[in-house]
Structures are given as C-alpha cells and as structure tokens.
Design an enzyme around this catalytic site. Structure first.
Site, PDB file in Angstrom:
ATOM      1  N   HIS A 163      85.463 -49.068  60.436  1.00 36.79           N
ATOM      2  CA  HIS A 163      84.580 -47.978  60.856  1.00 36.79           C
ATOM      3  C   HIS A 163      85.009 -47.418  62.222  1.00 36.79           C
ATOM      4  O   HIS A 163      85.224 -46.213  62.373  1.00 36.79           O
ATOM      5  CB  HIS A 163      83.138 -48.515  60.907  1.00 36.79           C
ATOM      6  N   GLU A 164      85.172 -48.325  63.176  1.00 41.42           N
ATOM      7  CA  GLU A 164      85.523 -47.863  64.523  1.00 41.42           C
ATOM      8  C   GLU A 164      86.922 -47.261  64.568  1.00 41.42           C
ATOM      9  O   GLU A 164      87.171 -46.290  65.289  1.00 41.42           O
ATOM     10  CB  GLU A 164      85.416 -49.008  65.539  1.00 41.42           C
ATOM     11  N   LYS A 166      64.142 -35.221  91.972  1.00 40.51           N
ATOM     12  CA  LYS A 166      63.074 -34.281  92.304  1.00 40.51           C
ATOM     13  C   LYS A 166      62.051 -34.922  93.240  1.00 40.51           C
ATOM     14  O   LYS A 166      61.687 -34.347  94.269  1.00 40.51           O
ATOM     15  CB  LYS A 166      62.386 -33.792  91.025  1.00 40.51           C
ATOM     16  N   HIS A 177      86.702 -43.632  63.706  1.00 41.94           N
ATOM     17  CA  HIS A 177      86.322 -42.783  64.843  1.00 41.94           C
ATOM     18  C   HIS A 177      87.513 -42.560  65.768  1.00 41.94           C
ATOM     19  O   HIS A 177      87.822 -41.440  66.164  1.00 41.94           O
ATOM     20  CB  HIS A 177      85.221 -43.463  65.668  1.00 41.94           C
TER      21      HIS A 177
END
Ligand code: ADP
Ligand code: MG
Ligand code: ZN
Length: 601
Positions: free
Chosen positions: A418-419, A203, A422
């Site tokens: 954990h990963e 902008k 996912h």
C-alpha cells in the site's frame, strides 16, 4: 461528602450493635415470674423495658431446652424486685438510654446531612456559573466573573512574525497610550477590532501584547463560556465586564472565540438559544453605548468570521479586521527562535531547516515542536537539544506516537504494498512533491505512512496539482488491488480525503466541464450545528447527484492513472516493497537509491 458518609456509617453501626442485644428466646412475663419465685433464676439484666435472664439449670419452653431468655417487664410490678432479692438473683441494671455519643450523633445527623448537601449544591452551582451560585451572595463569596490583568507583561516582541497584524494593531496601542495626541492628529477613535485567523496563530497572544504595549488593564473573557450558563447570566456578565472596563479606562476588553455567541441570530434550530442571543444583544448595546470619550477598545478573536452575525461587523462595532494568518517561512523561523530562546541548542540544529520542513504549522504547533524537542532531549539525558530531537518531535506531532502494535507477516506485506503504491506514484507523477519518507512502522492512527513534504509555502493549487494529489491518494488502494487482487480497510482515510478533494474540485473550484464555473454550497457547514446538511443550502437534489457523479468520475480517473504508473514501473515498485519490508522505514536518501532517475515525462 466523604466525611459525611463516614459519620453516617459510624452511626448506623452503633445503632445496629445496640439493637442486636436481644436475641434470647422470648418467654411470657408470668413464666419468668414463676421461675423467679421457684428460685430457678441465676441473674438478670434489666434495661428499662425488658430483661435478659440466665437460668440456673436448663428449662423446657415450647419443647425447647433453654438456659437463657428474654422477657418484657410488667409495668410497675412492685412484687418482682423483692422476690429477686429474696432468691439472691444477681441484678444488673442497664441504662435504657443509648450511649451519650450515639445520642449526640442521632440529634446532629440530620443537620449535618442538610448542611452538607446544601454546601455541596452551592459549590456545584458556583462551579457552573462561576459567579457565586444561587447561594453565592448569601455565603458572602463572590466568584470571579472575568479575567482582569492590570499589567500584562507580553509585548509585541513576544509575537514573532505577524508583521502586518502588528502594524494594524500599533494604531490601537498609540490611541490607548496617548488618546489626546491621537485625536489631535485626526485619528478616528478605534472601537472594535476583530482578529481573524486559524487556531493557534497567536490571536490571543496579540491581544495580550496590545495590552502589554499600551500598559492598560486587560479584561478578557472567552465567549464559549457563556454557552453553558443559565439564561440571563451571559448578558449580566457582559454588562459587568464593560462597566468595570469603563471605570478603569483606558482599558482593553478582549472577547475570545466570539463566534460562540456571535453566530448569526436565528441560526439555531428550535428554541433554547436565548442565552446566546441575549448575550449577543447585550454586547451590541454595550458597544453602541460608548460615549465619544470612552477609552475602551474591544478586541475580539475568531477563526470563523463567516458565521458571525452581520450586526457585529457594522460601523462602530467590530469594523476593523486584522488578519492573522499561518506563518510563512521567515515567520516560522522567527517563532522557532522566540520559543527556543535560552534553550541549549546543539550546533547541528538549523532552525532555518526546521522552518523549511514545517510548512503549514501554526505558531502554536511550532511552540509545541520546540517543547517536544526539549522533552525528547531530556528523556535521552542530554544537556543540549540535537537535530534528531527536532525530527522526533516533528514525527510525534505530525504522525503521532509510535504504537506497540505488531503486524503479522501478511499484514506487513499488505501495508508495504500500500505505502509503496503511494510513494511510487508520488515519485513518478509530475506536479507533485517527491516522497520524503516511507514507513511501515505503526504510529498514531496509521499503520504506515508516506510523507511528501512541500518545501515551499503554497497559496493556490492548480488543477493539475490537485489531480496529481488524487493520483497519489488513490495509489495505495490501486497497489493493493493490482498486486494482491483484493482490497482492505486500510484505504479508508485515503478515500475519504480523495472524495472530499474531488467534490471540492467539482462543486467549489469549477473544475468540472459538465457543471461549469459554479460554486455550490452543497456541503457547507451549518451555521449553528457546525455539521453538514446537504440540502439545507438550496442546492437541488439533481445538482447534488451530478456533483457526486462528476466527483466519482474524477476519482475513477485518478485510480486508473495510479494503476498505470504502478504497472509501468513494476520493477522499481517491487524493489521498493522488498526494501521496505527489510528496513521498515526509508528516508529520502534511501529512496533516491531505489528509484532510478526519472525518465522525462
Ligand atoms: P490563537 O488565539 O490564535 O488560537 P494563541 O494566541 O492562543 O493562538 O497561541 C497559542 C500559542 O502559540 C501562544 O501562546 C504562543 O506560545 C504560540 N504562538 C502562536 N503564534 C505565535 C507567534 N506569532 N509568535 C510566538 N508565539 C506564537
Ligand atoms: Mg485563542
Ligand atoms: Zn494510504
């Protein structure tokens, strides 16, 4: 300030050594006079008020044997000197005045201090106001009130993409360049243009380019600066800004981050926002005060059009809006091209690919990416930038810097589980993107990361896609709970994001059958405080608790679905965990080898 302190220390030190000379045993004047008469004194040093003396041999005073002493002098004792002379006492006379240097210092010190403090205060005040400070005029030192550029070098060519915005602004350029011709052709004189878009989308750059293209002076000020000023100064500055611009018309006045002063009036809590309102009122009255022939165009930029005072948007004020959005694929490539112009890119760098992998990046992010890639190449001592430098820069921007943190075996195991959760759920859910990379190398704030990269620009998300996203988000938590039988702190961010998403689904997207198609403004940002106030918006507490219940249900469903996926694909899950523990980071190709082709869902 430092020099001043130095002077003070020097003066104090001199004064102290001067006062230290009288530590001799004090004796009455009569005792001294008797000793003098008896010829017991070897030498004296007179210094106006008193004297220090040395005895020929030790004498006892108050049961103490002394060899030297101090005594005050009796005023005008005319007998003393002849006796001292007679007894052949060595006499030294010290000036009772302090050394000249100390005297000068002592006289000047208060002045030095006063002037020093004064200068310091006025500098500080000037810094605060940017307008010369309370002493500014007095000291003949007028600060700059706004930025002025008589000729801006930026042109539309420097702004890549943003075709629609540039087309809208072209009209302004034409008007400023040839106002007469513009009017003859029946164009309505533009007054105020509001550039609206997320941060970093160009902008400010566009506003400068309008000035550059039309070749008129550019007066700019950032509205956020007004907020920290004293009452009355913001308004005065706005007045000066417009006066100056009108004098040099045709000209552009640019007000950056106008939401800082342009927030709806009365939105502040309590008193103390007079400054903002006064500044805003001044701005409105300046814009109303334009004559028909004034050739001044006001451009303002904001990323929060929703909080602007409606008065700003009325006809004759900022009645034109130009939307500046995040760049899409072609624009991203164009921006990358502009910013890597003149940089030695190796043949393996494909800007098209880089653009494809940077969905959601703003122009500023892309500029940053190119810059980081160049830095990375420099660090490696290369003379050109290779593709690897780009992916390093990408990781740095998206994931943060690699951390030194060393996980112990137990922690590493948990992060891997954990990963893998996912990644596995992302792989085996329809309506979501497959995992692009899984890593358990700590970076930035995260201990591990699973990246799914959308390969296309998304504009809307269907309910099914949101549910899949929730499933993937909950999968880390689900895997830890299922495999290790316990939960850790590692899921905090996942839960935060999932909760936010589920709440939006219920309250904003009409995705809860129980609440139906309603938009509840229950967690809207407060217009002034910029933070969430739950009941402010008029949503009833009952509704809020229903929203919370519904969101919790959606989250529960996502969790059990994620758990199911892991249970069903346990073989591949365990493979993934083992591979992750061994390699720490798995790329798309590695993942493809681990996962079997998906069974059709
Ligand atoms: P905004 O004012 O919207 O927050 P800026 O105009 O300050 O964004 O943009 C920051 C920087 O990002 C610019 O200086 C420029 O380097 C880069 N940039 C943003 N958009 C573009 C674009 N469309 N083309 C080229 N560079 C851009
Ligand atoms: Mg800006
Ligand atoms: Zn996670």
């Amino acid at each position: 300030m430092l020099a001043l302190l130095g002077v003070m220390f020097a003066a104090m030190w001199l004064w102290k050594t001067n006062a230290e000379s009288t530590t001799e045993t004090p004796i009455p004047y009569s005792t001294f006079f008797n000793w003098a008469k008896e010829g017991k004194i070897e030498s004296v040093v007179l210094d106006g008020e008193g004297l220090n003396g040395k005895l020929k041999g030790p004498e006892t005073v108050n049961g103490k044997s002394i060899k030297s002493f101090h005594s005050n002098l009796a005023p005008n004792d005319l007998n003393l000197l002849p006796i001292l002379h007679e007894k052949e006492v060595r006499i030294e006379v010290k000036s009772q005045q302090q050394p000249f240097g100390v005297q000068v210092l002592m006289t000047l010190l208060p002045w030095v201090l006063i002037i020093g403090v004064w200068v310091w205060m006025s500098r500080r005040a000037k810094g605060m106001l940017g307008a010369g400070g309370p002493f500014g005029a007095f000291m003949g030192n007028k600060g700059r009130k706004f930025d002025k550029a008589t000729s801006v070098q930026v042109t539309f060519e420097d702004v890549a993409g943003s075709k629609a915005a540039k087309a809208d602004l072209w009209e302004i350029v034409e008007f400023l360049k040839e106002p007469e011709r513009f009017r003859r052709l029946g164009g309505k004189v533009p007054r105020g243009v509001l550039l609206v878009g997320p941060p970093g989308t160009g902008k400010t750059l566009l506003a400068r380019a309008v000035a550059g293209e039309s070749g008129v002076p550019f007066y700019s000020i950032s509205a956020s600066e007004f907020i920290e000023m004293f009452v009355g100064l913001g308004a005065a500055r706005v007045r000066d800004l417009f006066k100056e611009a009108k004098k040099n018309a045709p000209a552009i006045v640019f007000i950056d981050e106008i939401d800082a002063v342009g927030r709806a009036r009365g939105a502040g809590l309590g008193a103390g926002h007079d400054e903002r309102e006064q500044t805003l009122n001044q701005l409105l009255s300046e814009m109303d005060g334009f004559e028909r022939n004034d050739l001044v165009v006001v451009i303002a930029a904001t990323n929060r059009p929703d909080v602007l005072d409606p008065a700003l948007l009325r006809p004759g004020r900022f009645d034109r809006r130009v939307l500046v959005d995040r760049p899409e694929l072609a624009a991203r490539k164009a921006i990358l091209t502009v910013h890597s112009k003149g940089m030695p890119l190796a043949p393996d760098v494909n800007l098209q690919h880089v653009a494809e992998n940077t969905v959601g990046f703003s122009g500023a992010d892309l500029a940053n990416l190119v810059n980081e890639a160049a830095l990375s190449a420099t660090r490696q001592g290369r003379d050109n930038i290779i593709a690897e430098n780009f992916s390093e820069a990408f990781d740095k921007i998206v994931l943060g810097d690699p951390r030194d943190t060393k996980l112990d075996a137990k922690e590493k195991n948990r992060v891997a589980i954990h990963e893998s959760g996912h990644a596995l759920v992302a792989r085996f859910s329809s309506e979501t993107d497959p995992p692009n990379r899984v890593s358990i190398i700590p970076r930035g704030m995260a201990l591990g990361v699973t990246q799914q990269s959308p390969s296309i620009d998304r504009h809307i998300m269907a309910q099914g896609e949101l549910e899949a996203r929730l499933r993937v988000l909950m999968a880390g938590y689900a895997a830890e709970r299922l495999v290790l039988g316990s939960i850790s702190t590692g899921a905090e961010n996942d839960l935060k994001e999932a909760t936010r998403l589920a709440t939006h689904m219920v309250a904003h997207y009409g995705m809860s059958p129980r609440l139906g198609p309603v938009y509840y403004d229950h967690d809207a940002e407060h217009a002034f405080l910029g933070q969430r106030i739950a009941t402010e918006s008029g949503t009833s507490p009952t509704t809020i608790s229903v929203i919370e219940e519904e969101a919790r249900q959606i989250l529960g469903r996502a969790l059990s679905e994620a758990t199911n996926v892991i249970t069903e694909q346990r073989g591949q899950f365990d493979l993934l965990v083992a591979s992750l523990l061994e390699h720490e980071s798995l790329e798309r190709e590695d993942l493809a080898k681990i996962f079997e082709p998906p069974s059709v869902p």
